[in-house]
Design an enzyme around this catalytic site. Structure first.
Site, PDB file in Angstrom:
ATOM      1  N   GLU A  16     -29.496  10.295 -24.951  1.00 26.15           N
ATOM      2  CA  GLU A  16     -28.779   9.035 -25.191  1.00 26.15           C
ATOM      3  C   GLU A  16     -29.742   7.906 -25.533  1.00 26.15           C
ATOM      4  O   GLU A  16     -29.343   6.764 -25.689  1.00 26.15           O
ATOM      5  CB  GLU A  16     -27.887   8.672 -24.007  1.00 26.15           C
ATOM      6  CG  GLU A  16     -28.564   8.674 -22.664  1.00 26.15           C
ATOM      7  CD  GLU A  16     -27.584   8.433 -21.506  1.00 26.15           C
ATOM      8  OE1 GLU A  16     -26.454   7.997 -21.739  1.00 26.15           O
ATOM      9  OE2 GLU A  16     -27.995   8.673 -20.360  1.00 26.15           O
ATOM     10  N   HIS A  34       0.828  -1.205   0.000  1.00 20.69           N
ATOM     11  CA  HIS A  34       0.000   0.000   0.000  1.00 20.69           C
ATOM     12  C   HIS A  34       0.861   1.253   0.000  1.00 20.69           C
ATOM     13  O   HIS A  34       0.486   2.270  -0.552  1.00 20.69           O
ATOM     14  CB  HIS A  34      -0.931  -0.021   1.207  1.00 20.69           C
ATOM     15  CG  HIS A  34      -2.070  -0.966   1.014  1.00 20.69           C
ATOM     16  ND1 HIS A  34      -2.663  -1.643   2.035  1.00 20.69           N
ATOM     17  CD2 HIS A  34      -2.704  -1.348  -0.115  1.00 20.69           C
ATOM     18  CE1 HIS A  34      -3.628  -2.415   1.549  1.00 20.69           C
ATOM     19  NE2 HIS A  34      -3.672  -2.248   0.253  1.00 20.69           N
TER      20      HIS A  34
HETATM   21  C1  PEP Z   1     -22.976   8.020 -22.878  1.00 15.32           C
HETATM   22  O1  PEP Z   1     -23.834   7.138 -22.820  1.00 15.32           O
HETATM   23  O2  PEP Z   1     -22.493   8.443 -23.946  1.00 15.32           O
HETATM   24  C2  PEP Z   1     -22.437   8.598 -21.649  1.00 15.32           C
HETATM   25  C3  PEP Z   1     -21.603   9.615 -21.678  1.00 15.32           C
HETATM   26  O3  PEP Z   1     -22.822   8.027 -20.483  1.00 15.32           O
HETATM   27  P1  PEP Z   1     -22.201   6.664 -19.883  1.00 15.32           P
HETATM   28  O4  PEP Z   1     -21.044   6.287 -20.758  1.00 15.32           O
HETATM   29  O5  PEP Z   1     -21.801   7.014 -18.497  1.00 15.32           O
HETATM   30  O6  PEP Z   1     -23.353   5.739 -19.965  1.00 15.32           O
HETATM   31 MG    MG Z   2     -24.935   6.805 -20.974  1.00  9.32          MG
END
Ligand code: PEP
Ligand code: MG
Length: 839
Positions: free
Chosen positions: A698, A456
């Site tokens: 997304e 560590h």
């Molecule tokens: C994505 O989905 O592009 C994003 C930035 O979120 P994560 O990768 O954390 O799902």
């Molecule tokens: Mg994401």
């Protein structure tokens, strides 16, 4: 979780009881609200219904709240306070006739173990049972307790064989998680290696579990017996499946370096000693020889064993406090994983087996604390040193470290390192706690006789950025104070009294090394303004305070994505609001006034949380993940929102919701945010007057309905990682479908374009925080389409800024639009490379 309210005539009594109950539940997120006293200085003792109602609001939980009162008017006031609550909330409260002290402690333990309101009530009512039995008093509560425990959950015995998949076996950290998990259950839990089942150990003892020396791929047999035995076995199985919360990255970082044990004989080369290169970089300076005299251990027979036990308990408490302090300090300058080293230390300090041995030696054997403690530590050390595994054997250093610290406390001396002048620290061995205390300004380099790259101390030296060579053997003792030294942390060479020529070579190396680091920092600081004068915000994706510092060092203009999961994953308890607040506050302070986009929790689905059990899902990526999970747990979610809002005053914080698919989700999230804000304000805490709220785009539905969402958000940040997986129906971690995972696919680009146009029309801005943002081939297209902010890993920032400065963004618009018309990601990449002159 069921919470508690304590109502008393005396504020100090209520505080004391709450403190006692919290002591038993340690890191549980359990809320124990207190309402006590009249608030009138002249006549302070009494109760006040309004204050009680406030405490009830504070402790409110959908799972229920148990109210414990002292006597007389406390009961009347509590009943009146209930009338101030809405009928819906009122129904969740139960006033209990249990005794306030024992009741609060028992109820708190049961609640923190996840008991329901009825179980918590039964525990509180039965809490006098043990005391009454001890005093042979037939008590009504004995009956209640007997009924509660037999009616509630009959005891059962369950066992399972569990495979340990951790790369380094059940070493200190996973062992600590194992013990923490077992500790959450009332059942008696034992375990044994399957190759030696007769030797069963207490699963709630860290020393017993860690010193079993279970290695990667080996199996242990676990037995649980008691009221929650099946749940205990399930939890341990889950924890094992989850590799006891050890991040893969962390396991790899220590597993891929060759494991070298403390080596006593020294290797030499012409100019000095050769050790293990443990932390890169170069340092030159005079030797500072660290002499840590072992604390003296006098063996005495004592007359007042209770007082002696008390003396030891105080020393243990002091070491616990300083370990926690070190942990906080390290988590500010290193990673959370490194800071967690000290969790194992805390577990050693709380080990029930170890403490019981010491207690008996003091109370029955009448030994003084130093004697009893050092003897128990020696026994534990012998067990560790027997283990046939270098990494595990090295953990003995941790136990010895803790043992020494307690002895120093008992002797009444503080464990301070005395560094008289800047130089190279020479030590036979360096404990993790000593390493963590090193002052970078005074300790230019480190050189030790013992220790390997997985110790560590080595990990901490690396994270503190101090060049270190460890394991130089006993010849280290020949180095006298003040001897000129050069430490080469990259090759493992320690030059003793180097020649003028060697010194000058290294002076150059040191200067070059420092310059390179400084240069990278300077050039990256300037904003990225394109050739045609458009400022592009290049910000960072981060997951901790350490990343925030790395981001600034790399020249980030701010943070475009703080993945708040860092606080929630790899542990077995919920981070409380206070802990979250402190973590966000620290990051916000690192960022100063720069933008900091905090994404609310994105876990669940493929990233399960041990403390938020979810049913298994066939398609976790399409399941209850991120915002979906948070909306289902409003109290849990609001704790995070409150913590973020509390940091917002005085900082440039923006809040971002992940995985939004439908407008109703956004609306519900915003309304919980409003509730959280009101709760914060009600506590008299300021928030920023306006905190921008955005969503991750997304999921294709959010991109397709961007015009709808744009009306109700301040910004969009496009998560191309998930947007690609959901658009292409190609799971992001599945390499068999990697050919479908290029975010430059025109199908994804069209969704990005649609999002930007909708945002433009509504006067909102769009960023990209998926991996695509840091891809130099993609940057011209994204900027040409109108992206205003690119958020990426700190390591990509320098290159992205340099590239953005060379671009004429207005001139890229046609090329970007052209890419939307192409037929495949490959075609887009080809065109983009051509544009960049790379083809
Ligand atoms: C994505 O989905 O592009 C994003 C930035 O979120 P994560 O990768 O954390 O799902
Ligand atoms: Mg994401």
């Amino acid at each position: 979780m069921v919470n508690l309210v304590l109502v008393s005539h005396s504020p100090s009594l209520a505080r004391g009881v709450a403190e006692l109950a919290r002591l038993m539940t340690q890191q549980s997120p359990l809320i124990i609200a207190t309402a006590a006293g009249t608030g009138d200085e002249n006549s302070p003792l009494g109760t006040n219904a309004e204050e009680i109602a406030k405490a009830m609001e504070e402790a409110y939980s959908d799972d229920g709240v148990l109210v414990l009162m002292d006597m007389g008017s406390a009961v009347l006031s509590a009943e009146m306070a209930l009338e101030f609550l809405s009928p819906g909330k009122k129904a969740k409260f139960m006033l209990s006739s249990a005794p306030i002290v024992e009741g609060a402690v028992s109820a708190a333990v049961q609640a923190s173990l996840g008991g329901n309101l009825e179980q918590v009530r039964a525990e509180a009512i039965g809490s006098l049972g043990n005391k009454a039995a001890q005093l042979s008093v037939p008590e009504e509560s004995n009956v209640a307790q007997a009924q509660a425990s037999s009616e509630a959950v009959p005891g059962s015995a369950v066992d399972a064989v569990i495979e340990i998949r951790n790369r380094l076996g059940l070493h200190a950290r996973p062992a600590a998680t194992f013990v923490q998990t077992a500790g959450r259950f009332a059942s008696k839990i034992q375990l044994a290696r399957t190759d030696n089942e007769t030797r069963r150990s207490n699963a709630k003892s860290i020393n017993a579990v860690a010193s079993m020396g279970v290695r990667h791929g080996e199996t242990v047999h676990v037995w649980a017996e008691g009221p929650d035995a099946p749940a205990a076995i399930d939890a341990l199985k889950k924890a094992a499946e989850n590799d006891f919360g050890e991040a893969e990255e962390a396991a790899v970082s220590t597993a891929t370096v060759p494991v070298a044990s403390a080596e006593r004989s020294s290797k030499r080369f012409d100019g000095g000693l050769i050790g293990i290169p443990a932390s890169p970089g170069y340092a030159a300076g005079p030797a500072i020889v660290l002499k840590l005299a072992d604390p003296e251990i006098q063996q005495r027979t004592i007359n007042d064993p209770e007082a002696e036990w008390e003396r030891l308990s105080k020393a243990l408490e002091a070491v616990r406090a300083s370990t926690q302090q070190l942990r906080r300090q390290i988590s500010r300058s290193a990673t959370e994983y490194d800071a967690a080293i000290f969790d194992a230390h805390l577990m050693f300090l709380n080990d029930p087996d170890l403490l019981e041995k010491v207690r008996l030696a003091i109370l029955d054997g009448h030994r003084n604390a130093e004697w009893a403690w050092s003897e128990a530590i020696q026994v534990a050390l012998v067990e560790y040193r027997k283990i046939e595994d270098d990494y595990m054997r090295a953990r003995a250093a941790d136990v010895a470290d803790i043992g020494r610290q307690v002895l120093i406390q008992l002797n009444g001396r503080a464990a301070a390192l005395n560094i008289p002048f800047p130089g190279i620290l020479i030590a036979a061995d360096l404990s993790p706690s000593d390493t963590a205390r090193l002052d970078r300004a005074m300790v230019l380099g480190v050189c030790t006789g013992m220790g390997g790259p997985t110790s560590h101390s080595a990990i901490l030296a690396r994270t503190l950025g101090i060049p270190a060579v460890l394991g130089c053997g006993e010849a280290i003792g020949e180095i006298a104070e003040g001897t000129p030294l050069v430490v080469d942390g990259s090759t493992g060479q320690v030059w003793i009294s180097p020649s003028a020529q060697i010194s000058s070579v290294y002076q150059e190396k040191i200067a070059e090394w420092r310059n390179l680091q400084a240069l990278a920092r300077q050039t990256s600081r300037a904003p990225a303004v394109s050739k045609d004068g458009i400022a592009v915000e290049i910000v960072a994706n981060i997951g901790s305070a350490k990343d925030a510092r790395a981001a600034l060092d790399s020249g980030a203009d701010g943070v475009g994505l703080l993945r708040s999961e860092f606080l929630f994953l790899g542990r077995l308890d919920t981070p409380e609001e206070e802990e979250q607040f402190a973590a966000y506050q620290e990051i916000a302070e690192v960022m100063g006034g720069r933008p900091l986009v905090v994404r609310t929790l994105d876990v669940g689905g493929d990233k399960p949380l041990a403390y938020l059990p979810q049913k298994e899902e066939q398609n976790p990526f399409l399941g209850k993940r991120a915002l979906r999970l948070c909306l289902d747990k409003p109290d849990f979610f609001k704790a995070q929102l409150r913590a973020i809002l509390r940091v917002s005053a005085g900082h440039n914080i923006k809040i971002m919701f992940p995985m939004v698919a439908d407008i109703a989700e956004l609306r519900r999230a915003r309304s919980l945010l409003e509730e959280a804000r009101e709760e914060v304000l009600r506590r008299g805490i300021m928030t920023a007057p306006k905190v921008d709220v955005g969503i991750m785009v997304e999921i294709p539905s959010a991109a397709l309905l961007a015009p709808v969402f744009a009306r109700e958000v301040d910004f969009f940040s496009i998560g191309t990682n998930d947007l690609t997986q959901y658009t292409m129906a190609a799971e992001r971690g599945n390499s068999d479908v990697a050919y479908l995972q290029d975010a430059l696919h025109p199908a994804v680009l069209r969704l990005i374009d649609r999002t930007i146009r909708a945002a433009d029309e509504a006067g909102k801005w769009v960023g990209v925080c998926g991996e695509l943002a840091g891809d130099p081939v993609a940057i011209p297209i994204l900027l040409g389409l109108g992206v205003k902010e690119l958020s990426m890993a700190p390591g990509s920032i320098l290159a992205a800024k340099s590239l953005a400065r060379t671009l004429d963004i207005a001139g890229l618009r046609d090329f970007a639009r052209e890419s939307l018309e192409l037929e495949s990601a490959a075609a887009v990449r080809f065109l983009a490379k051509e544009q960049l002159g790379l083809q």
